[in-house]
Design a protein around this motif. Structure first.
Motif, short mmCIF file in Angstrom:
data_model
loop_
_atom_site.label_atom_id
_atom_site.label_comp_id
_atom_site.label_asym_id
_atom_site.label_seq_id
_atom_site.Cartn_x
_atom_site.Cartn_y
_atom_site.Cartn_z
N HIS A 214 79.21 72.10 46.44
CA HIS A 214 79.14 70.65 46.65
C HIS A 214 79.61 69.97 45.37
O HIS A 214 79.12 70.31 44.29
CB HIS A 214 77.69 70.20 46.88
CG HIS A 214 77.03 70.73 48.11
ND1 HIS A 214 76.26 71.87 48.11
CD2 HIS A 214 77.00 70.26 49.38
CE1 HIS A 214 75.77 72.07 49.33
NE2 HIS A 214 76.21 71.12 50.14
N GLU A 217 78.89 64.23 45.45
CA GLU A 217 78.41 63.67 46.72
C GLU A 217 77.85 62.26 46.53
O GLU A 217 78.14 61.37 47.33
CB GLU A 217 77.35 64.62 47.33
CG GLU A 217 76.82 64.14 48.67
CD GLU A 217 75.86 65.14 49.32
OE1 GLU A 217 75.53 66.15 48.66
OE2 GLU A 217 75.45 64.90 50.46
N THR A 218 77.01 62.09 45.49
CA THR A 218 76.34 60.80 45.32
C THR A 218 76.60 60.23 43.92
O THR A 218 76.94 60.95 42.99
CB THR A 218 74.81 60.93 45.47
OG1 THR A 218 74.32 61.75 44.39
CG2 THR A 218 74.43 61.55 46.80
N HIS A 251 82.36 67.23 50.11
CA HIS A 251 82.16 65.79 49.83
C HIS A 251 83.25 65.17 48.96
O HIS A 251 84.05 64.41 49.46
CB HIS A 251 80.76 65.53 49.25
CG HIS A 251 79.67 66.07 50.12
ND1 HIS A 251 79.57 65.71 51.45
CD2 HIS A 251 78.68 66.97 49.91
CE1 HIS A 251 78.54 66.35 51.99
NE2 HIS A 251 78.00 67.13 51.08
N VAL A 253 83.29 62.65 47.07
CA VAL A 253 83.30 61.22 47.36
C VAL A 253 83.71 60.41 46.13
O VAL A 253 84.51 59.49 46.22
CB VAL A 253 81.90 60.77 47.85
CG1 VAL A 253 81.86 59.25 48.05
CG2 VAL A 253 81.53 61.50 49.14
N HIS A 273 85.56 67.35 53.84
CA HIS A 273 85.18 65.94 53.98
C HIS A 273 84.14 65.81 55.09
O HIS A 273 84.38 66.25 56.22
CB HIS A 273 86.46 65.16 54.33
CG HIS A 273 86.26 63.71 54.63
ND1 HIS A 273 85.46 62.90 53.88
CD2 HIS A 273 86.79 62.92 55.61
CE1 HIS A 273 85.50 61.66 54.39
NE2 HIS A 273 86.30 61.67 55.43
N CYS A 274 82.99 65.22 54.76
CA CYS A 274 81.87 65.13 55.70
C CYS A 274 81.49 63.66 55.91
O CYS A 274 80.47 63.19 55.38
CB CYS A 274 80.66 65.91 55.19
SG CYS A 274 81.01 67.62 54.75
N SER A 277 77.78 62.58 57.32
CA SER A 277 76.73 62.83 56.33
C SER A 277 76.85 61.82 55.17
O SER A 277 75.84 61.26 54.72
CB SER A 277 76.86 64.26 55.81
OG SER A 277 75.98 64.49 54.75
N ASN A 278 78.06 61.58 54.72
CA ASN A 278 78.26 60.65 53.60
C ASN A 278 77.79 59.24 53.95
O ASN A 278 77.17 58.57 53.13
CB ASN A 278 79.74 60.59 53.18
CG ASN A 278 80.24 61.89 52.56
OD1 ASN A 278 81.44 62.15 52.54
ND2 ASN A 278 79.35 62.73 52.07
N CYS A 283 76.45 57.48 50.73
CA CYS A 283 77.09 58.03 49.53
C CYS A 283 78.37 57.30 49.17
O CYS A 283 78.80 57.32 48.02
CB CYS A 283 77.42 59.51 49.74
SG CYS A 283 75.97 60.54 49.96
N ALA A 286 84.85 58.97 50.80
CA ALA A 286 85.73 59.82 49.98
C ALA A 286 87.16 59.29 50.03
O ALA A 286 87.64 58.91 51.10
CB ALA A 286 85.68 61.26 50.49
N ASP A 303 78.44 69.02 57.43
CA ASP A 303 77.25 69.25 56.60
C ASP A 303 76.13 69.73 57.53
O ASP A 303 76.34 69.91 58.73
CB ASP A 303 76.85 67.99 55.82
CG ASP A 303 76.25 68.36 54.46
OD1 ASP A 303 75.88 69.53 54.25
OD2 ASP A 303 76.16 67.47 53.59
#
Ligand SMILES: [Zn+2]
Length: 441
Positions: A214, A217-218, A251, A253, A273-274, A277-278, A283, A286, A303
């Motif tokens: 990962h 992500e955030t 992710h 992002v 690329h999710c 979930s993002n 989040c 991306a 995810d």
């Protein structure tokens, strides 16, 4: 086997759409895919095919590739929603995961495989624990999977997880008739220190496998790493040597131009690329157009179902296209074809499986799905990519082949007893939460 009468979409380019197309499969491998007029005469000769599938009114395309999931997390589907990632992990997910048993992983992965196959997802890239149980479920259900023992921490914990990853590699890499492969999976730079990431990079070279991680992500993660190391997740991954290998990065992002440049140096892999979930975890979006412009492959992932709630890629495709159009302010910047590409050939490239799956081409494994376009919501079909990216749902997938074997027929799973899988998974989930509650006192 001969699939005939349908619209064959090979995913080798936007023009490669063949109404009245043919796919010929021999020993699990695609021998021919394209217009009937171009097919070798013997495959059309009576008696060549042991079995024929009439695909009239169907779209015939490569199976979808889920480039990032935690399959057995389906047991925690809907268990804890509407929270921030770190709080969600620390207060809800990690305490329950500490109570997981091998049997949970078997039935959770079986449920995930069933859900995936019924939705036309023929390959998934997993990162979790007790992966040998996941392998048994994958073998039984007939899906294709990249199985990765998630590795976190340092010291003896790190070591024992690496040993489990080694055992998985030795027992299952190339297993289930070649349907199972593995990658080394350090969870993330905020759960695996740089020195251990370096160890992983060394092991990847020794074992001849790539990496699944990962990254970015955030915003919290970016800040934590900036405070602790003064670096971005991509800088940490790059300096640890991960980008000397194929890297599947979930992710991605939050990335600067420099981050993208560093990551683009990896010899293979790409962005998982999710989008669902993002967005669920707020989040951000991306920068997929930037990643693509840098020459990085992009695939789609769900995810885990604990965050994304479902393992279908149809909603992910739709959302990916909508997000990139809006992020760029240009509806033409990301097309229906681009979304279907990410879910098929793009995903295969991200996993390093582009020589085996992702398109319908001679020599590739016969992972093929048929979408029934006679449903009201798919009628009429003016542009098959529009139908697939914007209108199709899991229930529209009618037939699914993996390695040339029919695993879903008329919308029904044929490789397992779905009612049993659902009942067992429900029971495992109930018992898991009871154990976790008891452990908390
Ligand atoms: Zn994940």
């Amino acid at each position: 086997m001969l699939i005939r009468g349908g619209t064959v979409i090979t995913m080798t380019g936007p023009e490669a759409v063949y109404p009245d197309g043919v796919v010929a499969v021999e020993d699990g491998v695609i021998r021919y895919a394209g217009p009937r007029s171009g097919a070798p005469s013997e495959v059309l000769a009576p008696g060549w095919a042991g079995r024929e599938i009439d695909a009239t009114g169907r779209l015939v395309l490569p199976g979808l590739v889920n480039t990032h999931t935690h399959a057995a997390m389906v047991l925690l589907r809907g268990y804890a929603d509407d929270m921030r990632l770190m709080e969600w992990l620390q207060t809800k997910i990690w305490p329950v995961e500490a109570a997981l048993t091998p049997e949970d992983i078997y039935w959770g992965t079986a449920l995930a495989a069933a859900e995936s196959l019924l939705a036309g997802v023929t390959t998934f890239n997993d990162m979790y624990i007790f992966e040998e149980e996941a392998a048994r479920a994958v073998e039984a259900l007939g899906i294709r999977a990249v199985l990765c023992r998630g590795i976190i921490g340092s010291g003896p914990d790190f070591q024992s997880r690496v040993e489990e990853a080694r055992a998985l590699l030795e027992r299952w890499h190339g297993g289930a008739g070649g349907r199972i492969t593995t990658l080394l999976a350090p969870h993330a730079p905020y759960t695996v220190p740089p020195a251990e990431l370096e160890t992983i990079a060394g092991l990847a070279a020794d074992w001849g496998v790539g990496i699944h991680i990962h990254l970015a992500e955030t915003r919290d993660e970016i800040e934590i790493l900036r405070k602790q190391y003064g670096k971005s997740p991509f800088e940490i991954a790059h300096e640890a040597g991960l980008t000397r290998h194929l890297v599947v990065a979930a992710h991605c992002v939050h990335a600067t131009d420099r981050d993208i440049e560093l990551f683009a140096q990896a010899p293979g892999g790409g962005v998982a690329h999710c989008p669902v979930s993002n967005l669920k975890l707020a989040c951000g979006v991306a920068p997929i157009l930037k990643w693509k412009a840098a020459g990085v492959s992009v695939g789609l992932g769900t995810d885990g179902a604990a965050s994304a709630n479902q393992l279908s890629l149809w909603g992910e495709m739709r959302l990916m296209a909508l997000l990139q159009k809006n992020a760029s302010g240009d509806p033409a910047a990301f097309t229906a074809y681009d979304a279907v590409y990410a879910a098929t050939a793009g995903g295969a490239a991200v996993l390093g499986l582009q020589d085996r799956i992702g398109t319908l081409e001679p020599g590739k494994r016969a992972d093929i799905i048929l979408v029934n376009t006679s449903r009201p919501s798919l009628t009429p079909v003016h542009d098959p990519f529009s139908t697939l990216a914007y209108s199709t749902n899991p229930g529209d997938v009618e037939t699914v082949l993996v390695d040339g074997r029919v695993v879903v027929e008329e919308g029904r799973l044929v490789t397992g007893d779905l009612a049993e899988i659902v009942a067992k998974a429900r029971e495992q989930a109930r018992a898991l939460l009871a154990r976790a509650a008891a452990a908390r006192g």
